[in-house]
Scaffold this motif. Structure first.
Motif, PDB file in Angstrom:
ATOM      1  N   UNK A   1       0.404  -8.862  -0.399  1.00 26.82           N
ATOM      2  CA  UNK A   1       0.625  -9.382   0.945  1.00 26.82           C
ATOM      3  C   UNK A   1       0.749  -8.237   1.946  1.00 26.82           C
ATOM      4  N   UNK A   2       0.226  -8.458   3.164  1.00 22.42           N
ATOM      5  CA  UNK A   2       0.300  -7.471   4.248  1.00 22.42           C
ATOM      6  C   UNK A   2      -0.255  -6.114   3.801  1.00 22.42           C
ATOM      7  N   UNK A   3      -1.474  -6.141   3.279  1.00 23.30           N
ATOM      8  CA  UNK A   3      -2.081  -4.921   2.737  1.00 23.30           C
ATOM      9  C   UNK A   3      -2.220  -3.834   3.800  1.00 23.30           C
ATOM     10  N   UNK A   4      -2.542  -4.207   5.026  1.00 22.91           N
ATOM     11  CA  UNK A   4      -2.690  -3.196   6.073  1.00 22.91           C
ATOM     12  C   UNK A   4      -1.363  -2.526   6.387  1.00 22.91           C
ATOM     13  N   UNK A   5      -0.266  -3.264   6.297  1.00 20.21           N
ATOM     14  CA  UNK A   5       1.046  -2.658   6.507  1.00 20.21           C
ATOM     15  C   UNK A   5       1.402  -1.717   5.360  1.00 20.21           C
ATOM     16  N   UNK A   6       0.947  -2.051   4.158  1.00 21.01           N
ATOM     17  CA  UNK A   6       1.114  -1.132   3.025  1.00 21.01           C
ATOM     18  C   UNK A   6       0.471   0.217   3.357  1.00 21.01           C
ATOM     19  N   UNK A   7      -0.717   0.138   3.954  1.00 18.15           N
ATOM     20  CA  UNK A   7      -1.427   1.362   4.338  1.00 18.15           C
ATOM     21  C   UNK A   7      -0.656   2.103   5.423  1.00 18.15           C
ATOM     22  N   UNK A   8      -0.206   1.384   6.443  1.00 18.76           N
ATOM     23  CA  UNK A   8       0.539   1.993   7.543  1.00 18.76           C
ATOM     24  C   UNK A   8       1.792   2.721   7.048  1.00 18.76           C
ATOM     25  N   UNK A   9       2.454   2.147   6.049  1.00 16.10           N
ATOM     26  CA  UNK A   9       3.720   2.688   5.578  1.00 16.10           C
ATOM     27  C   UNK A   9       3.549   3.689   4.432  1.00 16.10           C
ATOM     28  N   UNK A  10       2.306   3.992   4.088  1.00 12.71           N
ATOM     29  CA  UNK A  10       2.050   4.999   3.056  1.00 12.71           C
ATOM     30  C   UNK A  10       2.252   4.517   1.639  1.00 12.71           C
ATOM     31  N   UNK A  11       2.117   3.196   1.405  1.00 14.27           N
ATOM     32  CA  UNK A  11       2.374   2.627   0.089  1.00 14.27           C
ATOM     33  C   UNK A  11       1.112   2.394  -0.744  1.00 14.27           C
ATOM     34  N   UNK A  12      -0.055   2.729  -0.208  1.00 16.48           N
ATOM     35  CA  UNK A  12      -1.287   2.373  -0.916  1.00 16.48           C
ATOM     36  C   UNK A  12      -1.352   3.017  -2.294  1.00 16.48           C
ATOM     37  N   UNK A  13      -0.896   4.265  -2.413  1.00 19.15           N
ATOM     38  CA  UNK A  13      -0.912   4.936  -3.719  1.00 19.15           C
ATOM     39  C   UNK A  13      -0.036   4.184  -4.713  1.00 19.15           C
ATOM     40  N   UNK A  14       1.155   3.750  -4.274  1.00 23.95           N
ATOM     41  CA  UNK A  14       2.035   2.977  -5.156  1.00 23.95           C
ATOM     42  C   UNK A  14       1.397   1.649  -5.546  1.00 23.95           C
ATOM     43  N   UNK A  15       0.721   1.011  -4.593  1.00 21.44           N
ATOM     44  CA  UNK A  15       0.043  -0.254  -4.886  1.00 21.44           C
ATOM     45  C   UNK A  15      -1.000  -0.052  -5.987  1.00 21.44           C
ATOM     46  N   UNK A  16      -1.760   1.010  -5.885  1.00 20.21           N
ATOM     47  CA  UNK A  16      -2.786   1.293  -6.902  1.00 20.21           C
ATOM     48  C   UNK A  16      -2.148   1.544  -8.270  1.00 20.21           C
ATOM     49  N   UNK A  17      -0.983   2.179  -8.295  1.00 22.72           N
ATOM     50  CA  UNK A  17      -0.278   2.416  -9.559  1.00 22.72           C
ATOM     51  C   UNK A  17       0.157   1.093 -10.182  1.00 22.72           C
ATOM     52  N   UNK A  18       0.558   0.138  -9.350  1.00 27.35           N
ATOM     53  CA  UNK A  18       0.947  -1.182  -9.853  1.00 27.35           C
ATOM     54  C   UNK A  18      -0.274  -1.915 -10.405  1.00 27.35           C
ATOM     55  N   UNK A  19      -1.359  -1.882  -9.666  1.00 22.02           N
ATOM     56  CA  UNK A  19      -2.565  -2.617 -10.059  1.00 22.02           C
ATOM     57  C   UNK A  19      -3.068  -2.170 -11.429  1.00 22.02           C
ATOM     58  N   UNK A  20      -2.983  -0.883 -11.701  1.00 20.31           N
ATOM     59  CA  UNK A  20      -3.433  -0.355 -12.993  1.00 20.31           C
ATOM     60  C   UNK A  20      -2.668  -0.996 -14.146  1.00 20.31           C
ATOM     61  N   UNK A  21      -1.424  -1.381 -13.900  1.00 19.68           N
ATOM     62  CA  UNK A  21      -0.572  -1.937 -14.958  1.00 19.68           C
ATOM     63  C   UNK A  21      -0.759  -3.443 -15.150  1.00 19.68           C
ATOM     64  N   UNK A  22      -1.576  -4.077 -14.296  1.00 13.40           N
ATOM     65  CA  UNK A  22      -1.772  -5.528 -14.388  1.00 13.40           C
ATOM     66  C   UNK A  22      -2.842  -5.872 -15.420  1.00 13.40           C
ATOM     67  N   UNK A  23      -2.730  -7.051 -16.044  1.00 12.00           N
ATOM     68  CA  UNK A  23      -3.782  -7.491 -16.965  1.00 12.00           C
ATOM     69  C   UNK A  23      -5.115  -7.659 -16.224  1.00 12.00           C
ATOM     70  N   UNK A  24      -6.202  -7.412 -16.918  1.00 13.97           N
ATOM     71  CA  UNK A  24      -7.516  -7.563 -16.312  1.00 13.97           C
ATOM     72  C   UNK A  24      -7.788  -9.019 -15.950  1.00 13.97           C
ATOM     73  N   UNK A  25      -7.366  -9.924 -16.835  1.00 14.22           N
ATOM     74  CA  UNK A  25      -7.566 -11.346 -16.600  1.00 14.22           C
ATOM     75  C   UNK A  25      -6.391 -11.902 -15.789  1.00 14.22           C
ATOM     76  N   UNK A  26      -6.631 -12.146 -14.517  1.00 11.75           N
ATOM     77  CA  UNK A  26      -5.590 -12.653 -13.628  1.00 11.75           C
ATOM     78  C   UNK A  26      -6.259 -13.255 -12.396  1.00 11.75           C
TER      79      UNK A  26
END
Length: 443
Positions: free
Chosen positions: A157-182
């Motif tokens: 949610x609010x992906x552009x705000x994630x970018x504004x607040x410098x969280x995109x790298x953390x978001x990518x770290x989370x995504x790597x840990x998610x199952x492929x099937x989702x």
């Protein structure tokens, strides 16, 4: 369209009725069927369009239908909602609780800035839906309190705000840990290139919905601008707040220091006010927000990042004490009022150094804003404002070029010169007018 027509199950419909909701907003009409079909979704929608309910309602239904009649084993996290701010995370969790009132599903919100112990104890008892900010989520994953191996539904949610607040790298770290099937649902108010790239990387053949682009302001919001000298802003704010029919006011400043100063001035004038910004503790911010929601506090003064995610029913007024230096922020700010079909009022103070910001705002929203001159602190010199050139033309080199500048039409609107015959703004008066609310979901 009604919620029944969206083929929602009875427990969800009962919860919505219990909340007083009768009709879905446009983004809910578009998004809910796609989510129920278990499709990935790319949603371009700003705050106040009802996007939280657009994903919370169908996810609750899907998760209820997924679980067997008799639960086997402990609850494992099956849905993850990742959001940039603590306040927004809390708002989203409140929505899941409200819409899932008659379902056997447990949700939990986690965020930084507070002790992790209550959060880890709740996790041990089992959770179906986790709403989290990136930092605390990664922290608890690293401590083995959280595993994402069973995630079936992921909402960014609010992906552009994630970018504004410098969280995109953390978001990518989370995504790597998610199952492929989702199933992945991706929401952003704007789509800058980096966000578009991220969406393309994590979505599979997504359905796309877009409601109320960021450059537009809701027709239900009456906008006005007050030209005023910088040193008179405090007095102008007190003058406006003499109107006791203004029950709740969200005031925006550009800085934390500015927010604290406004609160000090208001409290000195015996007007209840609190500030919410990054220097406040999480407990202090939540207390201020709760006091404002319950109308114990009349005025909440906020900076932009702290205010993202604030969702308050019956908010009648937004005042830009200081204009934002990013024009899109203006749209987000005033979108806190006039939500879900209700009427709202947005007032902006503009002093000499802020004229350039006003110019950019007018170019973005492509409409005129009424100017209030019948006020004791009107600055007559403010009428010679900076130039607004049409996008297809070069800006005139001198602000007094008679082909540029702001013009004032017969209704007293401030208008981009190239649009002065097309504006549909309304005269700004009666800032204490009563709102007529059409009750809909506004989360």
């Amino acid at each position: 369209m009604s919620f029944e027509q969206l083929r929602l199950i009875e427990p969800v419909l009962k919860a919505l009725e219990n909340e007083g909701y009768t009709a879905p907003t446009p983004i809910q009409q578009q998004a809910i069927p796609y989510v129920l079909e278990k499709r990935d979704l790319l949603g371009c929608a700003q705050t106040g369009t009802g996007k939280t309910a657009a994903f919370a309602i169908p996810l609750l239904q899907l998760m209820h239908q997924d679980q067997s009649a008799v639960r086997k084993g402990p609850r494992n996290i099956r849905a993850l909602i990742l959001t940039p701010t603590r306040e927004l995370a809390i708002q989203i969790q409140e929505s899941f609780v409200a819409y899932g009132k008659f379902l056997d599903l447990k949700s939990l919100v986690i965020f930084g800035g507070v002790s992790q112990h209550p959060q880890t104890e709740a996790l041990k008892k089992g959770v179906d839906i986790l709403i989290a900010t990136p930092g605390r989520l990664l922290d608890l994953i690293s401590q083995n309190y959280i595993t994402l191996r069973d995630i079936k539904y992921f909402v960014l949610d609010e992906a552009d705000r994630m970018l504004d607040m410098g969280f995109v790298h953390d978001v990518k770290r989370v995504i790597i840990k998610l199952p492929e099937q989702r199933q992945t649902l991706f929401f952003s108010a704007t789509m800058p290139p980096e966000i578009q790239t991220l969406a393309n990387a994590i979505l599979k053949n997504p359905a796309k919905v877009e409601v109320t682009p960021v450059s537009s302001t809701a027709e239900t919001i009456t906008q006005s601008v007050y030209f005023v000298n910088k040193q008179d802003k405090r007095s102008l704010l007190l003058h406006i707040l003499k109107d006791q029919s203004i029950r709740t006011v969200l005031v925006f400043t550009r800085t934390k220091h500015g927010a604290d100063k406004v609160v000090k001035d208001l409290n000195k004038a015996e007007i209840t006010a609190e500030a919410i910004h990054g220097n406040k503790s999480q407990n202090a911010r939540q207390r201020a927000l709760n006091n404002f929601k319950s109308q114990q506090t009349r005025v909440l003064v906020a900076t932009d990042i702290a205010a993202r995610g604030i969702d308050i029913d019956d908010l009648t007024h937004v005042i830009n004490y200081e204009l934002p230096n990013v024009p899109e922020t203006y749209v987000h700010r005033i979108g806190r009022t006039g939500r879900a079909g209700a009427n709202g009022i947005a007032i902006s103070f503009c002093e000499g150094e802020e004229k350039a910001y006003l110019k950019d705002i007018l170019k973005l929203i492509a409409r005129d804003i009424p100017v209030v001159t019948a006020q004791p602190f009107h600055n007559g010199d403010s009428l010679s404002a900076p130039v607004i050139a049409p996008p297809s033309q070069k800006k005139p080199q001198h602000p007094r070029n008679k082909k540029g500048g702001f013009s004032h039409n017969r209704q007293g609107h401030v208008t981009p010169r190239h649009q002065k015959d097309s504006g549909k703004g309304q005269p700004a008066h009666g800032h204490g007018q009563q709102r007529q609310k059409q009750k809909q979901t506004s989360n």
